[in-house]
Design a protein around this motif. Structure first.
Motif, PDB file in Angstrom:
ATOM      1  N   VAL A  62       0.554  -1.183   0.232  1.00  0.00           N
ATOM      2  CA  VAL A  62       0.099   0.871  -0.126  1.00  0.00           C
ATOM      3  C   VAL A  62       0.720   1.662   0.068  1.00  0.00           C
ATOM      4  CG1 VAL A  62      -1.878   1.646   1.432  1.00  0.00           C
ATOM      5  CG2 VAL A  62      -1.953  -1.392   0.908  1.00  0.00           C
ATOM      6  N   PRO A  63       0.980   1.583  -0.601  1.00  0.00           N
ATOM      7  CA  PRO A  63       1.844   2.695  -0.964  1.00  0.00           C
ATOM      8  C   PRO A  63       1.358   3.915  -0.220  1.00  0.00           C
ATOM      9  CG  PRO A  63       1.711   2.223  -3.726  1.00  0.00           C
ATOM     10  CD  PRO A  63       0.338   1.545  -2.520  1.00  0.00           C
ATOM     11  N   GLU A  64       2.452   4.471   0.014  1.00  0.00           N
ATOM     12  CA  GLU A  64       1.759   6.455   0.967  1.00  0.00           C
ATOM     13  C   GLU A  64       1.834   6.931   0.079  1.00  0.00           C
ATOM     14  OE1 GLU A  64       5.089   7.390   3.975  1.00  0.00           O
ATOM     15  OE2 GLU A  64       4.917   5.678   4.737  1.00  0.00           O
ATOM     16  N   GLU A  65       2.158   7.508  -1.859  1.00  0.00           N
ATOM     17  CA  GLU A  65       2.440   8.371  -2.538  1.00  0.00           C
ATOM     18  C   GLU A  65       0.806   8.064  -3.332  1.00  0.00           C
ATOM     19  OE1 GLU A  65       6.098   6.996  -3.538  1.00  0.00           O
ATOM     20  OE2 GLU A  65       4.471   5.467  -2.369  1.00  0.00           O
ATOM     21  N   ASP A  66       0.220   9.207  -3.828  1.00  0.00           N
ATOM     22  CA  ASP A  66      -0.773   9.162  -4.516  1.00  0.00           C
ATOM     23  C   ASP A  66      -0.939   8.209  -5.583  1.00  0.00           C
ATOM     24  OD1 ASP A  66      -2.281  10.734  -3.032  1.00  0.00           O
ATOM     25  OD2 ASP A  66      -1.354  12.822  -3.873  1.00  0.00           O
ATOM     26  N   PHE A  67      -2.019   7.615  -6.213  1.00  0.00           N
ATOM     27  CA  PHE A  67      -2.127   6.736  -7.436  1.00  0.00           C
ATOM     28  C   PHE A  67      -1.046   7.506  -8.622  1.00  0.00           C
ATOM     29  CE2 PHE A  67      -3.976   5.769 -11.736  1.00  0.00           C
ATOM     30  CZ  PHE A  67      -3.394   4.812 -11.671  1.00  0.00           C
ATOM     31  N   ASN A  68      -0.684   6.328  -9.340  1.00  0.00           N
ATOM     32  CA  ASN A  68      -0.390   6.876 -10.634  1.00  0.00           C
ATOM     33  C   ASN A  68       0.592   5.240 -10.792  1.00  0.00           C
ATOM     34  OD1 ASN A  68       2.575   6.667 -12.211  1.00  0.00           O
ATOM     35  ND2 ASN A  68       2.008   9.369 -11.810  1.00  0.00           N
ATOM     36  N   PHE A  69      -0.196   5.490 -11.916  1.00  0.00           N
ATOM     37  CA  PHE A  69      -0.175   4.001 -12.589  1.00  0.00           C
ATOM     38  C   PHE A  69       1.177   2.997 -13.382  1.00  0.00           C
ATOM     39  CE2 PHE A  69       0.117   1.204 -16.689  1.00  0.00           C
ATOM     40  CZ  PHE A  69      -1.662   0.386 -16.403  1.00  0.00           C
ATOM     41  N   HIS A  70       1.998   3.874 -13.125  1.00  0.00           N
ATOM     42  CA  HIS A  70       3.331   3.479 -13.631  1.00  0.00           C
ATOM     43  C   HIS A  70       4.491   3.779 -12.328  1.00  0.00           C
ATOM     44  CE1 HIS A  70       4.104   4.257 -18.700  1.00  0.00           C
ATOM     45  NE2 HIS A  70       3.680   3.282 -18.322  1.00  0.00           N
ATOM     46  N   LYS A  71       4.235   4.764 -11.963  1.00  0.00           N
ATOM     47  CA  LYS A  71       4.947   5.078 -10.306  1.00  0.00           C
ATOM     48  C   LYS A  71       4.309   3.281  -9.607  1.00  0.00           C
ATOM     49  CE  LYS A  71       5.008   7.904  -7.653  1.00  0.00           C
ATOM     50  NZ  LYS A  71       5.478   9.395  -7.215  1.00  0.00           N
ATOM     51  N   PHE A  72       3.376   2.839  -9.353  1.00  0.00           N
ATOM     52  CA  PHE A  72       2.850   1.591  -8.767  1.00  0.00           C
ATOM     53  C   PHE A  72       3.342   0.745  -9.671  1.00  0.00           C
ATOM     54  CE2 PHE A  72      -1.082   3.321  -5.356  1.00  0.00           C
ATOM     55  CZ  PHE A  72      -0.705   4.234  -5.559  1.00  0.00           C
ATOM     56  N   LEU A  73       3.582   0.334 -10.782  1.00  0.00           N
ATOM     57  CA  LEU A  73       3.936  -0.826 -11.225  1.00  0.00           C
ATOM     58  C   LEU A  73       5.149  -0.941 -11.064  1.00  0.00           C
ATOM     59  CD1 LEU A  73       2.356  -1.008 -14.944  1.00  0.00           C
ATOM     60  CD2 LEU A  73       1.572  -2.640 -12.816  1.00  0.00           C
ATOM     61  N   ASN A  74       5.889   0.285 -11.293  1.00  0.00           N
ATOM     62  CA  ASN A  74       7.539  -0.141 -10.446  1.00  0.00           C
ATOM     63  C   ASN A  74       7.737   0.069  -9.524  1.00  0.00           C
ATOM     64  OD1 ASN A  74       8.477   1.352 -13.248  1.00  0.00           O
ATOM     65  ND2 ASN A  74       8.038   3.082 -12.858  1.00  0.00           N
ATOM     66  N   ILE A  75       7.065   0.652  -8.319  1.00  0.00           N
ATOM     67  CA  ILE A  75       7.058  -0.111  -6.514  1.00  0.00           C
ATOM     68  C   ILE A  75       7.175  -2.069  -6.822  1.00  0.00           C
ATOM     69  CG2 ILE A  75       5.799  -0.283  -4.954  1.00  0.00           C
ATOM     70  CD1 ILE A  75       4.919   2.624  -5.591  1.00  0.00           C
ATOM     71  N   GLY A  76       6.156  -2.630  -7.618  1.00  0.00           N
ATOM     72  CA  GLY A  76       5.963  -3.733  -8.132  1.00  0.00           C
ATOM     73  C   GLY A  76       6.987  -4.374  -8.401  1.00  0.00           C
ATOM     74  N   VAL A  77       7.244  -3.797  -9.918  1.00  0.00           N
ATOM     75  CA  VAL A  77       8.875  -4.416  -9.803  1.00  0.00           C
ATOM     76  C   VAL A  77      10.217  -4.181  -9.104  1.00  0.00           C
ATOM     77  CG1 VAL A  77      10.462  -4.549 -12.295  1.00  0.00           C
ATOM     78  CG2 VAL A  77       7.597  -3.752 -12.455  1.00  0.00           C
ATOM     79  N   ARG A  78      10.037  -2.898  -8.753  1.00  0.00           N
ATOM     80  CA  ARG A  78      11.167  -3.013  -7.200  1.00  0.00           C
ATOM     81  C   ARG A  78      11.476  -4.085  -6.775  1.00  0.00           C
ATOM     82  NH1 ARG A  78      10.893   2.550  -8.902  1.00  0.00           N
ATOM     83  NH2 ARG A  78      12.026   2.898  -9.968  1.00  0.00           N
ATOM     84  N   GLU A  79      10.168  -4.467  -6.467  1.00  0.00           N
ATOM     85  CA  GLU A  79       9.355  -6.064  -4.427  1.00  0.00           C
ATOM     86  C   GLU A  79      10.290  -7.204  -6.229  1.00  0.00           C
ATOM     87  OE1 GLU A  79       8.990  -5.169  -1.341  1.00  0.00           O
ATOM     88  OE2 GLU A  79      10.085  -3.332  -2.481  1.00  0.00           O
ATOM     89  N   SER A  80       9.777  -7.617  -6.768  1.00  0.00           N
ATOM     90  CA  SER A  80       9.594  -9.051  -7.405  1.00  0.00           C
ATOM     91  C   SER A  80      11.274  -9.207  -7.875  1.00  0.00           C
ATOM     92  CB  SER A  80       9.067  -8.507  -8.618  1.00  0.00           C
ATOM     93  OG  SER A  80       9.773  -8.002  -9.932  1.00  0.00           O
ATOM     94  N   LYS A  81      10.745 -10.578  -7.836  1.00  0.00           N
ATOM     95  CA  LYS A  81      12.328 -12.129  -7.719  1.00  0.00           C
ATOM     96  C   LYS A  81      12.521 -12.869  -9.015  1.00  0.00           C
ATOM     97  CE  LYS A  81      12.484 -10.372  -3.058  1.00  0.00           C
ATOM     98  NZ  LYS A  81      13.445  -8.503  -3.460  1.00  0.00           N
ATOM     99  N   GLY A  82      11.537 -12.368  -9.764  1.00  0.00           N
ATOM    100  CA  GLY A  82      11.107 -13.222 -10.774  1.00  0.00           C
ATOM    101  C   GLY A  82      12.053 -12.362 -12.186  1.00  0.00           C
ATOM    102  N   GLU A  83      12.528 -13.908 -13.243  1.00  0.00           N
ATOM    103  CA  GLU A  83      13.088 -13.400 -14.325  1.00  0.00           C
ATOM    104  C   GLU A  83      12.520 -12.626 -15.173  1.00  0.00           C
ATOM    105  OE1 GLU A  83      15.080 -15.859 -18.130  1.00  0.00           O
ATOM    106  OE2 GLU A  83      14.412 -16.259 -16.308  1.00  0.00           O
ATOM    107  N   PHE A  84      10.780 -13.228 -15.038  1.00  0.00           N
ATOM    108  CA  PHE A  84       9.884 -12.147 -15.610  1.00  0.00           C
ATOM    109  C   PHE A  84       8.798 -11.527 -14.865  1.00  0.00           C
ATOM    110  CE2 PHE A  84      11.433 -15.782 -18.800  1.00  0.00           C
ATOM    111  CZ  PHE A  84      10.812 -15.102 -19.887  1.00  0.00           C
ATOM    112  N   VAL A  85       8.455 -10.391 -15.558  1.00  0.00           N
ATOM    113  CA  VAL A  85       7.332  -9.758 -14.657  1.00  0.00           C
ATOM    114  C   VAL A  85       6.058  -9.493 -15.470  1.00  0.00           C
ATOM    115  CG1 VAL A  85       8.971  -7.949 -13.144  1.00  0.00           C
ATOM    116  CG2 VAL A  85       8.038  -7.011 -15.353  1.00  0.00           C
TER     117      VAL A  85
END
Length: 281
Positions: A62-85
Motif C-alpha cells: 500500500v504505497p503512501e504516494e498518490d496513485f500513479n499507474f507507472h509509479k505503482f507498477l514500478n513499486i511492484g517491479v522493484r519488489e519482484s524476484k522473478g526473471e519475468f514480470v
C-alpha cells in the motif's frame, strides 16, 4: 525461471475485492507448473484497516504516494524476484498455460523480450503463433504486459510522467526506441473484463482510477496548434485527457513529426538497423 505477477488493485467494495480475487484465482489455476509470486499494489490507503484480506501467499503493498499507474507498477517491479514480470490490471481472467505459451516463444526467439497475451479468447484461427509489432491495442495490450525484468532496468523503469492515459503508448514507443522486440502471442489467452462486462460497483481498473486522478485545469489559449486538428474536438471537452495527450506529444514530438520519425524507425527495424532508433526517437 520465476514469474512475478504485479496486479494493480483499488479495493474499496466487495465487488472490487471479488474481481481481484477472481483474477488471482484464475492466475493460480492457469499455471500450476510455473513458480510464481503475486504482488498486489493497492491504491486504497485504508486497505489495512478494511474488512478485505487477500490470501497470505499474496504480497500486498500500500504505497503512501498518490496513485500513479507507472509509479505503482514500478513499486511492484522493484519488489519482484522473478526473471519475468507481468504487469496486470485486476479485471483479468487467465486461461490455461497462458504464460507457458509466452515462455515457449521467448525460448525459441531470444531476440523477443516483451509480450502481450491475446484477448481474443475464442479465436484459434490465427496463422501465426505470435505477431511482432508495437501498435497499441493490437500488439501492445496495456492491461497485461509480460517482459524480462532486465528490460525494465534497461529502459530506466516506466516513465512516471504517465499516471494513467497514454501509459501503454509510452511503453510501446520506449521499446521501439531501445530496439526491444515485442510480440502479441496469439496462443496465450487472457480475458480482459472491459467496462461493458463489469456491473454496478464492480467497476474496472479504468473507472476506479479515474476517480483517484487529481483534477487538471488547462489554459486553452496556450495550446499547440496540433490540438486543434480535425478529429481532436473531443480533447477540448476533457482537461485530464488533454493533459495526458500533451504529455505524450511533448515527450515524443508533435503528431506529424512523430509520424515521420516512426516511419524512419520502422525502416531501421526492417533493415536490422534498429539500434539507430535511440537517436531517431
Amino acid at each position: 525461471m520465476k514469474l512475478s505477477v504485479i496486479i494493480l488493485a483499488y479495493t474499496t467494495t466487495e465487488g472490487l475485492f471479488e474481481m481481484t480475487m477472481n483474477c488471482i484465482n484464475s492466475l493460480i489455476e492457469s499455471e500450476k507448473q510455473t513458480e510464481m509470486e503475486i504482488i498486489v499494489v493497492e491504491s486504497n490507503k485504508n486497505y489495512n484497516n478494511s474488512e478485505f484480506v487477500y490470501p497470505d501467499f499474496v504480497k500486498v503493498i500500500v504505497p503512501e504516494e498518490d496513485f500513479n499507474f507507472h509509479k505503482f507498477l514500478n513499486i511492484g517491479v522493484r519488489e519482484s524476484k522473478g526473471e519475468f514480470v507481468a504487469l496486470c490490471n485486476n479485471d483479468l481472467i487467465f486461461y490455461d498455460n497462458w504464460f507457458a505459451r509466452i515462455f515457449e516463444i521467448s525460448q525459441s526467439n531470444p531476440q523477443i523480450k516483451s509480450f502481450s497475451p491475446s484477448g481474443r479468447i475464442n479465436d484459434f484461427s490465427f496463422e501465426k503463433e505470435y505477431e511482432l509489432g508495437y501498435k497499441v491495442r493490437t500488439h501492445v495490450l496495456g492491461w497485461c504486459l509480460v517482459t524480462y525484468k532486465q528490460v525494465i532496468s534497461k529502459i530506466g523503469y516506466l516513465d512516471e510522467t504517465f499516471n494513467f492515459s497514454y501509459a501503454d503508448n509510452d511503453y510501446a514507443m520506449t521499446l521501439k526506441k531501445f530496439n526491444i522486440k515485442h510480440a502479441l502471442v496469439n496462443s496465450s489467452k487472457v480475458e480482459h473484463l472491459e467496462r461493458e462486462k463489469v456491473k454496478k460497483n464492480r467497476i474496472g481498473l479504468s473507472e476506479g482510477y479515474k476517480k483517484l486522478q487529481k483534477s487538471v485545469k488547462i489554459n486553452h489559449n496556450k495550446l499547440p496548434k496540433y490540438v486543434f486538428n480535425k478529429g481532436n474536438e473531443y480533447l477540448l471537452e476533457d482537461d485530464q485527457g488533454l493533459s495526458d495527450y500533451l504529455k505524450y506529444y511533448k515527450k515524443w514530438g508533435s503528431p506529424n513529426w512523430l509520424y515521420r520519425k516512426n516511419k524512419i524507425a520502422d525502416l531501421c527495424i526492417r533493415y536490422n538497423l534498429g539500434f539507430l532508433n535511440k537517436v531517431i526517437l
